[in-house]
Design a protein around this motif. Sequence first.
Motif, PDB file in Angstrom:
ATOM      1  N   UNK A  79       0.825  -1.207   0.000  1.00  0.00           N
ATOM      2  CA  UNK A  79       0.000   0.000   0.000  1.00  0.00           C
ATOM      3  C   UNK A  79       0.857   1.253   0.000  1.00  0.00           C
ATOM      4  N   UNK A  80       1.850   1.308   0.897  1.00  0.00           N
ATOM      5  CA  UNK A  80       2.694   2.501   1.008  1.00  0.00           C
ATOM      6  C   UNK A  80       3.543   2.702  -0.247  1.00  0.00           C
ATOM      7  N   UNK A  81       4.012   1.628  -0.853  1.00  0.00           N
ATOM      8  CA  UNK A  81       4.824   1.755  -2.059  1.00  0.00           C
ATOM      9  C   UNK A  81       4.030   2.416  -3.177  1.00  0.00           C
ATOM     10  N   UNK A  82       2.813   1.942  -3.418  1.00  0.00           N
ATOM     11  CA  UNK A  82       2.003   2.528  -4.483  1.00  0.00           C
ATOM     12  C   UNK A  82       1.640   3.973  -4.178  1.00  0.00           C
ATOM     13  N   UNK A  83       1.320   4.254  -2.917  1.00  0.00           N
ATOM     14  CA  UNK A  83       0.927   5.608  -2.549  1.00  0.00           C
ATOM     15  C   UNK A  83       2.086   6.580  -2.725  1.00  0.00           C
ATOM     16  N   UNK A  84       3.275   6.225  -2.241  1.00  0.00           N
ATOM     17  CA  UNK A  84       4.444   7.104  -2.348  1.00  0.00           C
ATOM     18  C   UNK A  84       4.805   7.341  -3.812  1.00  0.00           C
ATOM     19  N   UNK A 113      -4.422   1.457   8.932  1.00  0.00           N
ATOM     20  CA  UNK A 113      -4.212   0.141   8.325  1.00  0.00           C
ATOM     21  C   UNK A 113      -5.489  -0.689   8.370  1.00  0.00           C
ATOM     22  N   UNK A 114      -6.608  -0.079   7.967  1.00  0.00           N
ATOM     23  CA  UNK A 114      -7.879  -0.803   7.947  1.00  0.00           C
ATOM     24  C   UNK A 114      -7.835  -1.939   6.928  1.00  0.00           C
ATOM     25  N   UNK A 115      -7.249  -1.689   5.768  1.00  0.00           N
ATOM     26  CA  UNK A 115      -6.975  -2.738   4.789  1.00  0.00           C
ATOM     27  C   UNK A 115      -5.834  -2.249   3.907  1.00  0.00           C
ATOM     28  N   UNK A 116      -5.205  -3.185   3.217  1.00  0.00           N
ATOM     29  CA  UNK A 116      -4.040  -2.872   2.395  1.00  0.00           C
ATOM     30  C   UNK A 116      -4.184  -3.507   1.026  1.00  0.00           C
ATOM     31  N   UNK A 117      -3.273  -3.149   0.125  1.00  0.00           N
ATOM     32  CA  UNK A 117      -3.279  -3.727  -1.219  1.00  0.00           C
ATOM     33  C   UNK A 117      -3.055  -5.235  -1.118  1.00  0.00           C
ATOM     34  N   UNK A 135      -8.408 -10.901   5.339  1.00  0.00           N
ATOM     35  CA  UNK A 135      -6.994 -11.229   5.188  1.00  0.00           C
ATOM     36  C   UNK A 135      -6.152 -10.969   6.430  1.00  0.00           C
ATOM     37  N   UNK A 136      -6.762 -10.552   7.516  1.00  0.00           N
ATOM     38  CA  UNK A 136      -5.985 -10.224   8.709  1.00  0.00           C
ATOM     39  C   UNK A 136      -5.689 -11.459   9.554  1.00  0.00           C
TER      40      UNK A 136
END
Length: 299
Positions: A70-75, A134-138, A183-184
């Motif tokens: 998630x963070x990689x795509x957002x950044x 972090x409710x959900x991620x890619x 998925x958690x």
Amino acid sequence: MEIINEQLSVLWTYITGPELWTILISAFVRITVIIIIATTIVKVTRSLVDKTFTNRTRGPIRISQRREKTLKKLIKNVVAYVVYFMAIVMILGVFNFDVGPLLAGAGVIGLAIGFGAQNLVRDIISGFFIIFEDQFSVGDYVAVSGVEGTVEEIGLRTTQVLSWTGEMHILPNGNVTQVTNYSLHNGLAVVDINIPYESNVADAEKIIDEVAITLPEKYEYIVGAPETIGVQNLDVSHFAIRIIADTLPGFQWAGERVIRKEMQDKLYKSGIEIPAPRLVMYSNEDKEKLMRENRERGL
């Protein structure tokens, strides 16, 4: 007519003269350099982001793989937006366009839009908290806003969810009011096996337990041997034995399918068939005999 001819002559001289072409070639070179530099910065930044997250296990800050995606795509998206915006401003400067009033006007217009476009502001704020909490991620399998599927991308304004049948759903983050994330944690496969009354409960459970022990070796997404709970309910033509099994996150449905397949195959080979609905038919003679017996009994 002479004046027009003069003007056309001056224009043609300017067009074919070296001054205009020098300006155009200079502008073209500067624009090309700006585009190449902007593209290079975006590519280098994306490469640095990938390397940074690749070495995340060595650093003091540890994050999960799902949050990493998630963070990689957002950044990468944010960096691309900023760099390309700066490139556009620089290209406008090549044509001696005064960008100062444009930026000031954009600020005023943005403030006006901020008051009017409340939904846009709500989407951005909701997107920030989705990522921050972090409710959900890619890569997570979720059910959100009436849509169920795999999260493909999370932005500050929208979230993209790909359903298992191939539809891509783009949801405004402001509409994300309730999330079910599969998925958690490990999933739980729950299967009811129907057994005919002619079969013995203990014999059926013994066969089921024998099959259950072999499943974790065959299917890596089944965590531990499935557990036989016992007789779940009694129906007209059969009773049901319930089986539960822990699975990897998001694989509970796949676990249910393979458990049914393996159990049905083994039970059938052991002589325990799938129960079928039963019908009791009476002939006219049997019906009269039954009615006569009921009358004799006073029924």
